[in-house]
Design a protein around this motif. Structure first.
Motif, PDB file in Angstrom:
ATOM      1  N   ASP A 613       1.777 -52.875 -29.241  1.00 14.11           N
ATOM      2  CA  ASP A 613       1.698 -52.632 -27.798  1.00 14.11           C
ATOM      3  C   ASP A 613       2.283 -53.838 -27.072  1.00 14.11           C
ATOM      4  O   ASP A 613       2.702 -54.823 -27.694  1.00 14.11           O
ATOM      5  N   PHE A 614       2.298 -53.767 -25.759  1.00 16.32           N
ATOM      6  CA  PHE A 614       2.921 -54.818 -24.961  1.00 16.32           C
ATOM      7  C   PHE A 614       1.922 -55.937 -24.660  1.00 16.32           C
ATOM      8  O   PHE A 614       1.608 -56.233 -23.508  1.00 16.32           O
ATOM      9  N   ASP A 637       2.299 -48.292 -25.858  1.00 14.93           N
ATOM     10  CA  ASP A 637       2.799 -48.460 -27.222  1.00 14.93           C
ATOM     11  C   ASP A 637       4.284 -48.800 -27.213  1.00 14.93           C
ATOM     12  O   ASP A 637       5.038 -48.375 -26.334  1.00 14.93           O
ATOM     13  N   VAL A 638       4.696 -49.567 -28.222  1.00 16.28           N
ATOM     14  CA  VAL A 638       6.106 -49.908 -28.383  1.00 16.28           C
ATOM     15  C   VAL A 638       6.785 -48.802 -29.172  1.00 16.28           C
ATOM     16  O   VAL A 638       6.345 -48.439 -30.264  1.00 16.28           O
ATOM     17  N   THR A 639       7.875 -48.273 -28.619  1.00 16.61           N
ATOM     18  CA  THR A 639       8.644 -47.203 -29.265  1.00 16.61           C
ATOM     19  C   THR A 639      10.103 -47.631 -29.350  1.00 16.61           C
ATOM     20  O   THR A 639      10.506 -48.677 -28.824  1.00 16.61           O
ATOM     21  N   ASN A 642      11.539 -47.974 -25.722  1.00 13.80           N
ATOM     22  CA  ASN A 642      11.220 -49.140 -24.893  1.00 13.80           C
ATOM     23  C   ASN A 642      11.285 -50.457 -25.663  1.00 13.80           C
ATOM     24  O   ASN A 642      10.826 -51.499 -25.170  1.00 13.80           O
ATOM     25  N   LEU A 643      11.877 -50.436 -26.881  1.00 19.13           N
ATOM     26  CA  LEU A 643      12.007 -51.665 -27.659  1.00 19.13           C
ATOM     27  C   LEU A 643      12.803 -52.742 -26.914  1.00 19.13           C
ATOM     28  O   LEU A 643      12.398 -53.915 -26.920  1.00 19.13           O
ATOM     29  N   PHE A 646      10.504 -54.467 -24.689  1.00 15.57           N
ATOM     30  CA  PHE A 646       9.540 -55.256 -25.453  1.00 15.57           C
ATOM     31  C   PHE A 646      10.148 -56.593 -25.877  1.00 15.57           C
ATOM     32  O   PHE A 646       9.509 -57.652 -25.766  1.00 15.57           O
TER      33      PHE A 646
END
Length: 785
Positions: A613-614, A637-639, A642-643, A646
């Motif tokens: 997560d962030f 959550d990091v996907t 959205n990497l 991040f």
């Protein structure tokens, strides 16, 4: 200078009156009456002293009658630790009439006692055409009266509205003035950055006649005028050509001169001149777009004017130091290596970062998606007025590298002190020693306050070194920071001829960078490179920001005075000082393992499986604390989608956000002393060498404690390539190049006091210098990790 007049003694009585002083060649003086001085028919001459080539010298002797009150105050105050501003007040020159003792010949020196109670001694060299018994009229400079005033410690002002750590809230009237100033700056920026072009000049389309070749002229009738047009390069007969009337061209050139700080600009130094450059707009560049090239050895950013197309020529002006340059200099494109480069904007003479390609085109980095290869950020420090005029405040942030800019010249009170042309010439110097010498010359000759205009006396107790030093330095204004300092350790008999100053900088920085102090920690890769402790507030809750402001001032003052400091910082902090771009790769030096963990996420098929997560888990003195990298980051959550975000927020957090309050004060303190434009001549490696000095490197100790891996693991130091390496380091590299090799491979030029045998990371494990052989298919050039 001392002025004198002489005349023959009127009577033998005057001559004999000095016989009793003949042997000591001394005499006393009395103030000359104005009418007698005015009526004296004498010839004035210039006299030089035995010390500074003037005929008359005055011994330094305090006038007790005129300064008894201030001396009493000074005697009491100077016995306490603190910073004292020492100034000299002029009481006006005094005129004395003195008789030359008998027996004194021209060129000989005799002594005169003058002033109230004959308390001041003046040595006079007998001028030509004068003899013993003659009278001289002396004009003596004012007696230097010393007054010492100790100032109290200035408080830090919070620019965010929250106090703590030694900061106080900003006063309402100060806040209002800062808001008004921000509005003015915002309007100026909007005016400069406005995308709406000015009303374009009237242009006329003409067709190049048959038989006309580039360089030839042809006549056209435009707006009732007969004009001669020169066919430009790349244009052939039958092609259309846009032209302007000569009056429009002249107006446009005058406007360009004014906006570029040219002949009509009040900021142009008298030691520089304007050089006009001409360049062909490269293919693919449209009006309003920018392109980069080299002019006068400097990278220049040019914005294509309206109605100008690729293949056409544009002209711009730059200040240069060489006044013998031709009126117009045509430029050709030179190879520009890929990467971020500092450029000078010809529109407003601001220095700006751009990312360039080999052909000079700028890379568009203004994308919404973070790119680990192309995206970069620079710190932007906006100065604000503080509650105390001695201690300004500011707001620090990370902005895209191509959106920040700084001045290209140094000004003080509206007067230019250092021009862009001088800074550009210094930037062209290839050797670090030459740049450092230029920097010290500017600080010494142009920025430093002269001794007679005021200097500082710093008195401290050795047992309370840090406490007394902080109270002294934090009581000073930026002007005081550029004065000459003299140090005194109370209770010790010593005169500061430079040794006490060097000792003070060494001792103070040793204490501040000591990890036990809680302000700094060793980096994960190299214990010699220090990073700011994010939990410094826990170690010093009431004043940890004061320590960083103090350290910033100490670092700036040390650099200003040519002193060295004891602590080495991690690489990205030197970049922040310089305002250099921070990239994703900069994460590797302070924490290599975390950098590799983030980098491993790139290219993963399904990052959601990692359950990230962030947030980031901070460890504050053994206690874990979860920090949201974005708002509500613990629930995001990091996907794969959205990497990039991040990676971006992680880079921003580790490079600045986690230590922003401390870094803000460190930079504010540094720039209380050093003007930022002067730093543009250095890179971050040179800045470390300038602040910390060249290390003492024992080559044999380096060799003995080096490990070999990869293709050199079996052969070790007997390998042919390894022998070449050490041969170059030993015989061909100078001191600076060896230090740069250490910076390249370990992240800092620092060497442990016990040598390379104890080179280690902050976990206590020995990490010796290592040379690893790799195949040329992997990399043709040396690389570090």
């Amino acid at each position: 200078h001392f002025k004198f007049a002489h005349k023959q003694a009127a009577s033998m009585g005057n001559t004999s009156s000095s016989n009793n002083r003949r042997r000591q060649h001394g005499t006393s003086a009395y103030p000359a009456q104005r009418n007698r001085a005015a009526s004296s028919n004498v010839a004035n001459s210039r006299i030089s002293s035995t010390v500074n080539s003037s005929v008359v010298t005055a011994a330094s002797s305090i006038n007790t009658e005129q300064s008894s009150a201030s001396s009493t105050v000074a005697a009491t105050a100077l016995s306490r630790p603190g910073a004292y501003s020492v100034t000299r007040s002029d009481q006006g020159s005094q005129v004395f009439r003195v008789q030359i003792p008998l027996g004194v010949q021209p060129g000989q020196v005799f002594e005169v006692l003058c002033g109230p109670g004959n308390s001041r001694s003046v040595r006079v060299r007998c001028p030509n055409q004068s003899r013993g018994g003659n009278y001289l009229q002396l004009t003596v400079p004012p007696e230097p009266l010393t007054r010492a005033q100790m100032g109290g410690m200035a408080a830090l002002t919070s620019a965010t509205g929250q106090g703590g750590g030694g900061q106080v809230r900003m006063l309402s009237e100060v806040l209002q003035r800062n808001i008004e100033q921000q509005e003015v700056e915002r309007d100026d920026n909007m005016l400069h950055n406005s995308t709406a072009p000015p009303a374009p000049p009237t242009t006329y389309m003409v067709t190049v006649p048959q038989g006309i070749r580039p360089g030839m002229q042809f006549a056209v009738d435009v707006a009732g005028q007969r004009m001669m047009v020169t066919c430009p390069a790349g244009v052939q007969a039958g092609m259309n050509l846009r032209i302007q009337t000569p009056e429009q061209q002249q107006q446009q050139q005058q406007s360009s001169l004014h906006s570029s700080g040219g002949a009509n600009s009040s900021t142009t130094s008298s030691s520089t001149s304007m050089q006009m450059f001409e360049v062909i707009v490269p293919a693919g560049v449209m009006p309003g777009q920018s392109f980069s090239l080299l002019a006068n050895g400097q990278r220049v950013l040019v914005t294509c004017p309206p109605n100008i197309l690729p293949g056409q020529a544009v002209r711009f002006n730059l200040p240069i130091a060489d006044k013998s340059a031709p009126p117009i200099k045509q430029l050709e494109y030179e190879d520009i290596p890929d990467g971020w480069a500092r450029t000078i904007r010809v529109s407003d003479m601001k220095i700006q970062w751009v990312k360039t390609k080999n052909d000079g085109d700028t890379v568009d980095t203004q994308t919404t998606t973070f790119d680990v290869k192309n995206s970069a950020y620079t710190r932007k420090l906006r100065f604000l007025e503080g509650n105390d005029p001695r201690m300004r405040t500011g707001i620090l942030e990370l902005v895209p590298a191509n959106q920040s800019s700084i001045d290209s010249s140094v000004q003080r009170n509206g007067k230019q002190i250092v021009s862009y042309a001088e800074i550009a010439a210094a930037h062209d110097k290839k050797k670090f020693e030459d740049k450092a010498e230029w920097f010290q010359m500017i600080c010494r000759d142009r920025l430093r306050i002269e001794w007679n205009e005021g200097h500082m006396k710093i008195k401290i107790r050795r047992a309370h070194l840090l406490h007394d030093s902080i109270e002294a330095v934090m009581s000073l204004s930026p002007t005081d920071m550029r004065k000459i300092w003299r140090f005194e350790f109370l209770g010790e008999v010593a005169i500061d001829a430079g040794g006490l100053q060097r000792e003070w900088f060494q001792l103070v920085t040793e204490q501040l960078f000591d990890p036990d102090m809680g302000l700094w920690l060793p980096s994960a890769s190299n214990q010699m490179a220090m990073r700011i402790n994010p939990a410094s507030e826990i170690s010093c809750p009431e004043n940890h920001l004061i320590y960083f402001r103090f350290l910033g001032r100490v670092l700036g003052k040390a650099m200003f005075d040519g002193q060295i400091v004891a602590g080495h910082m991690v690489r990205h902090l030197y970049k922040h000082v310089l305002g250099w771009p921070i990239t994703f790769e900069d994460l590797e030096i302070p924490d290599e393992s975390y950098y590799n963990s983030l980098k491993s996420l790139i290219g993963m098929d399904n990052i959601a499986d990692m359950c990230l997560d962030f947030t980031f888990l901070e460890n504050d003195l053994g206690e874990n604390r979860s920090v949201d990298l974005i708002e509500n980051g613990s629930n995001i959550d990091v996907t794969n989608e959205n990497l990039p975000l991040f990676l971006e927020v992680n880079m921003k957090y580790h490079m600045m956000e986690r230590v922003k309050p401390q870094l803000n004060e460190l930079l504010l303190g540094f720039f209380d002393v050093i003007p930022e434009p002067l730093l543009t001549v250095f890179d971050f490696q040179e800045l470390e060498l300038l602040m910390c000095g060249l290390p003492k490197i024992d080559i044999e100790d380096w060799k003995r404690h080096t490990d070999y891996k990869g293709q050199f693991e079996r052969t070790g130091s007997d390998d042919r390539v390894v022998k070449w390496f050490w041969e170059i380091v030993t015989e061909e590299f100078d001191h600076e190049q060896r230090a740069r090799l250490l910076q390249f491979s370990t992240g800092t030029s620092g060497v442990p006091s016990r040598g390379f045998s104890v080179l280690q990371s902050n976990d206590g494990k020995i990490r010796k210098f290592c040379i690893e052989g790799i195949k040329k298919e992997i990399s043709l050039y040396p690389r570090s990790q």
